[in-house]
Structures are given as structure tokens and as C-alpha cells.
Scaffold this motif. Structure first.
Motif, PDB file in Angstrom:
ATOM      1  N   ASP A 116       0.868  -1.172   0.000  1.00 30.59           N
ATOM      2  CA  ASP A 116       0.000   0.000   0.000  1.00 30.59           C
ATOM      3  C   ASP A 116       0.908   1.226   0.000  1.00 30.59           C
ATOM      4  OD1 ASP A 116      -1.684   2.147   0.638  1.00 30.59           O
ATOM      5  OD2 ASP A 116      -2.820   0.993   2.104  1.00 30.59           O
ATOM      6  N   SER A 117       0.720   2.120  -0.944  1.00 33.54           N
ATOM      7  CA  SER A 117       1.616   3.278  -1.048  1.00 33.54           C
ATOM      8  C   SER A 117       1.507   4.219   0.150  1.00 33.54           C
ATOM      9  CB  SER A 117       1.345   4.057  -2.340  1.00 33.54           C
ATOM     10  OG  SER A 117       0.043   4.596  -2.317  1.00 33.54           O
ATOM     11  N   LYS A 118       0.432   4.133   0.909  1.00 35.63           N
ATOM     12  CA  LYS A 118       0.288   4.986   2.091  1.00 35.63           C
ATOM     13  C   LYS A 118       1.170   4.510   3.240  1.00 35.63           C
ATOM     14  CE  LYS A 118      -4.014   4.371   2.521  1.00 35.63           C
ATOM     15  NZ  LYS A 118      -5.038   3.766   1.763  1.00 35.63           N
ATOM     16  N   THR A 119       1.581   3.226   3.201  1.00 32.21           N
ATOM     17  CA  THR A 119       2.394   2.674   4.283  1.00 32.21           C
ATOM     18  C   THR A 119       3.604   1.936   3.715  1.00 32.21           C
ATOM     19  OG1 THR A 119       0.996   0.703   4.323  1.00 32.21           O
ATOM     20  CG2 THR A 119       0.448   2.447   5.889  1.00 32.21           C
ATOM     21  N   PRO A 120       4.510   2.662   3.054  1.00 29.18           N
ATOM     22  CA  PRO A 120       5.644   2.006   2.403  1.00 29.18           C
ATOM     23  C   PRO A 120       6.624   1.332   3.361  1.00 29.18           C
ATOM     24  CG  PRO A 120       5.896   4.369   2.316  1.00 29.18           C
ATOM     25  CD  PRO A 120       4.523   4.105   2.855  1.00 29.18           C
ATOM     26  N   ALA A 121       6.612   1.698   4.627  1.00 26.76           N
ATOM     27  CA  ALA A 121       7.523   1.078   5.581  1.00 26.76           C
ATOM     28  C   ALA A 121       7.027  -0.291   6.053  1.00 26.76           C
ATOM     29  CB  ALA A 121       7.736   1.989   6.780  1.00 26.76           C
ATOM     30  N   THR A 122       5.750  -0.572   5.847  1.00 20.41           N
ATOM     31  CA  THR A 122       5.197  -1.871   6.221  1.00 20.41           C
ATOM     32  C   THR A 122       5.732  -2.936   5.276  1.00 20.41           C
ATOM     33  OG1 THR A 122       3.188  -0.793   6.993  1.00 20.41           O
ATOM     34  CG2 THR A 122       3.035  -3.136   6.526  1.00 20.41           C
ATOM     35  N   PRO A 123       6.117  -4.093   5.796  1.00 20.02           N
ATOM     36  CA  PRO A 123       6.614  -5.148   4.897  1.00 20.02           C
ATOM     37  C   PRO A 123       5.569  -5.499   3.827  1.00 20.02           C
ATOM     38  CG  PRO A 123       7.047  -5.720   7.177  1.00 20.02           C
ATOM     39  CD  PRO A 123       6.158  -4.500   7.192  1.00 20.02           C
ATOM     40  N   PRO A 124       6.025  -5.669   2.589  1.00 14.86           N
ATOM     41  CA  PRO A 124       5.074  -5.968   1.509  1.00 14.86           C
ATOM     42  C   PRO A 124       4.604  -7.422   1.563  1.00 14.86           C
ATOM     43  CG  PRO A 124       7.299  -6.035   0.677  1.00 14.86           C
ATOM     44  CD  PRO A 124       7.386  -5.561   2.098  1.00 14.86           C
ATOM     45  N   LEU A 125       3.483  -7.670   0.922  1.00 17.00           N
ATOM     46  CA  LEU A 125       3.086  -9.049   0.644  1.00 17.00           C
ATOM     47  C   LEU A 125       4.020  -9.537  -0.448  1.00 17.00           C
ATOM     48  CD1 LEU A 125      -0.781  -8.576   0.401  1.00 17.00           C
ATOM     49  CD2 LEU A 125       0.509  -9.491   2.345  1.00 17.00           C
ATOM     50  N   THR A 126       4.492 -10.760  -0.369  1.00 14.44           N
ATOM     51  CA  THR A 126       5.385 -11.266  -1.409  1.00 14.44           C
ATOM     52  C   THR A 126       4.821 -12.537  -2.017  1.00 14.44           C
ATOM     53  OG1 THR A 126       6.723 -12.452   0.222  1.00 14.44           O
ATOM     54  CG2 THR A 126       7.479 -10.257  -0.425  1.00 14.44           C
ATOM     55  N   PHE A 127       5.069 -12.683  -3.314  1.00 10.86           N
ATOM     56  CA  PHE A 127       4.584 -13.809  -4.094  1.00 10.86           C
ATOM     57  C   PHE A 127       5.707 -14.308  -4.990  1.00 10.86           C
ATOM     58  CE2 PHE A 127       1.159 -10.831  -3.299  1.00 10.86           C
ATOM     59  CZ  PHE A 127       0.169 -11.639  -2.782  1.00 10.86           C
ATOM     60  N   THR A 128       5.612 -15.561  -5.408  1.00 13.73           N
ATOM     61  CA  THR A 128       6.532 -16.050  -6.437  1.00 13.73           C
ATOM     62  C   THR A 128       6.079 -15.458  -7.759  1.00 13.73           C
ATOM     63  OG1 THR A 128       5.209 -17.991  -6.973  1.00 13.73           O
ATOM     64  CG2 THR A 128       6.883 -18.242  -5.217  1.00 13.73           C
ATOM     65  N   PRO A 129       6.975 -15.333  -8.727  1.00 11.53           N
ATOM     66  CA  PRO A 129       6.548 -14.845 -10.042  1.00 11.53           C
ATOM     67  C   PRO A 129       5.433 -15.703 -10.648  1.00 11.53           C
ATOM     68  CG  PRO A 129       8.921 -14.700  -9.868  1.00 11.53           C
ATOM     69  CD  PRO A 129       8.444 -15.452  -8.645  1.00 11.53           C
ATOM     70  N   ALA A 130       5.479 -17.017 -10.445  1.00  8.95           N
ATOM     71  CA  ALA A 130       4.438 -17.892 -10.989  1.00  8.95           C
ATOM     72  C   ALA A 130       3.084 -17.616 -10.337  1.00  8.95           C
ATOM     73  CB  ALA A 130       4.820 -19.356 -10.802  1.00  8.95           C
ATOM     74  N   ALA A 131       3.069 -17.435  -9.030  1.00 13.31           N
ATOM     75  CA  ALA A 131       1.814 -17.136  -8.331  1.00 13.31           C
ATOM     76  C   ALA A 131       1.260 -15.782  -8.770  1.00 13.31           C
ATOM     77  CB  ALA A 131       2.031 -17.173  -6.824  1.00 13.31           C
ATOM     78  N   TRP A 132       2.138 -14.802  -8.946  1.00 12.14           N
ATOM     79  CA  TRP A 132       1.703 -13.474  -9.385  1.00 12.14           C
ATOM     80  C   TRP A 132       1.121 -13.541 -10.805  1.00 12.14           C
ATOM     81  CZ3 TRP A 132       0.188  -9.227  -7.310  1.00 12.14           C
ATOM     82  CH2 TRP A 132       0.134  -8.045  -8.056  1.00 12.14           C
ATOM     83  N   SER A 133       1.786 -14.272 -11.681  1.00 12.08           N
ATOM     84  CA  SER A 133       1.280 -14.432 -13.056  1.00 12.08           C
ATOM     85  C   SER A 133      -0.097 -15.084 -13.058  1.00 12.08           C
ATOM     86  CB  SER A 133       2.250 -15.262 -13.892  1.00 12.08           C
ATOM     87  OG  SER A 133       3.443 -14.556 -14.080  1.00 12.08           O
ATOM     88  N   GLN A 134      -0.272 -16.105 -12.208  1.00  2.16           N
ATOM     89  CA  GLN A 134      -1.574 -16.768 -12.137  1.00  2.16           C
ATOM     90  C   GLN A 134      -2.634 -15.822 -11.598  1.00  2.16           C
ATOM     91  OE1 GLN A 134      -2.367 -19.975 -13.274  1.00  2.16           O
ATOM     92  NE2 GLN A 134      -4.376 -19.033 -13.042  1.00  2.16           N
ATOM     93  N   PHE A 135      -2.284 -15.028 -10.601  1.00  2.00           N
ATOM     94  CA  PHE A 135      -3.212 -14.041 -10.051  1.00  2.00           C
ATOM     95  C   PHE A 135      -3.665 -13.069 -11.147  1.00  2.00           C
ATOM     96  CE2 PHE A 135      -3.606  -9.724  -8.186  1.00  2.00           C
ATOM     97  CZ  PHE A 135      -4.765  -9.921  -7.460  1.00  2.00           C
ATOM     98  N   LEU A 136      -2.718 -12.543 -11.912  1.00  2.00           N
ATOM     99  CA  LEU A 136      -3.066 -11.615 -12.992  1.00  2.00           C
ATOM    100  C   LEU A 136      -3.922 -12.284 -14.052  1.00  2.00           C
ATOM    101  CD1 LEU A 136       0.266  -9.645 -13.428  1.00  2.00           C
ATOM    102  CD2 LEU A 136      -1.793  -8.953 -12.176  1.00  2.00           C
ATOM    103  N   ALA A 137      -3.606 -13.533 -14.392  1.00  2.00           N
ATOM    104  CA  ALA A 137      -4.405 -14.272 -15.391  1.00  2.00           C
ATOM    105  C   ALA A 137      -5.829 -14.459 -14.873  1.00  2.00           C
ATOM    106  CB  ALA A 137      -3.752 -15.608 -15.690  1.00  2.00           C
ATOM    107  N   ASP A 138      -5.986 -14.768 -13.601  1.00  2.00           N
ATOM    108  CA  ASP A 138      -7.314 -14.953 -13.031  1.00  2.00           C
ATOM    109  C   ASP A 138      -8.114 -13.646 -13.026  1.00  2.00           C
ATOM    110  OD1 ASP A 138      -6.730 -17.610 -12.600  1.00  2.00           O
ATOM    111  OD2 ASP A 138      -6.355 -17.373 -10.437  1.00  2.00           O
ATOM    112  N   LEU A 139      -7.439 -12.520 -12.878  1.00  2.00           N
ATOM    113  CA  LEU A 139      -8.142 -11.234 -12.920  1.00  2.00           C
ATOM    114  C   LEU A 139      -8.682 -10.920 -14.309  1.00  2.00           C
ATOM    115  CD1 LEU A 139      -5.875  -8.865 -10.801  1.00  2.00           C
ATOM    116  CD2 LEU A 139      -8.101  -9.802 -10.187  1.00  2.00           C
ATOM    117  N   ARG A 140      -7.953 -11.362 -15.322  1.00  2.00           N
ATOM    118  CA  ARG A 140      -8.358 -11.067 -16.700  1.00  2.00           C
ATOM    119  C   ARG A 140      -9.542 -11.909 -17.039  1.00  2.00           C
ATOM    120  NH1 ARG A 140      -2.374 -11.358 -17.810  1.00  2.00           N
ATOM    121  NH2 ARG A 140      -1.755  -9.233 -17.446  1.00  2.00           N
TER     122      ARG A 140
END
Length: 63
Positions: free
Chosen positions: A39-63
Motif C-alpha cells: 500500500d503506497s500509504k504505508t511504504p515502511a510496512t513489509p510488503p506481501l510477497t509472491f513467487t513470479p508464478a503465483a503473481w502471473s496466475q493471479f493476474l491471469a485470473d483477474l483477466r
């Protein structure tokens, strides 16, 4: 994000226009081994992290 000392964070293209309130922004940083999402409002908070494969699948599911 362990594999990049200073990842490059990019703001979602949907955050840039159309709304007077642009405070709800998502940023993504893609490195070799991980994709970070924060979240850009809280850049100091640790980000959620994903593998590239999981992220690609997430984006494909959104489409």
C-alpha cells in the motif's frame, strides 16, 4: 524482498486517474525471485510477497 536491496516500486496504472481521491494506491516491485505488493500509504510496512508464478496466475485470473 530478500533478493533486491532497493526494489523499484511501481504504482498501479489504475491509481493515476479518474478519481479525485488517489490515496488508495497499490505498488508492485518485481525482482528475479519475488513480486512484492504494498500500500503506497504505508511504504515502511513489509510488503506481501509472491513467487513470479503465483503473481502471473493471479493476474491471469483477474483477466
Amino acid at each position: 524482498m530478500a533478493d533486491a536491496a532497493l526494489p523499484t516500486w511501481r504504482k498501479s496504472s489504475f491509481s493515476d486517474g479518474g478519481s479525485e481521491d488517489q490515496s488508495n494506491c497499490v505498488e508492485v516491485a518485481i525482482t528475479t525471485n519475488t513480486v512484492g505488493v504494498r500500500d503506497s500509504k504505508t511504504p515502511a510496512t513489509p510488503p506481501l510477497t509472491f513467487t513470479p508464478a503465483a503473481w502471473s496466475q493471479f493476474l491471469a485470473d483477474l483477466r
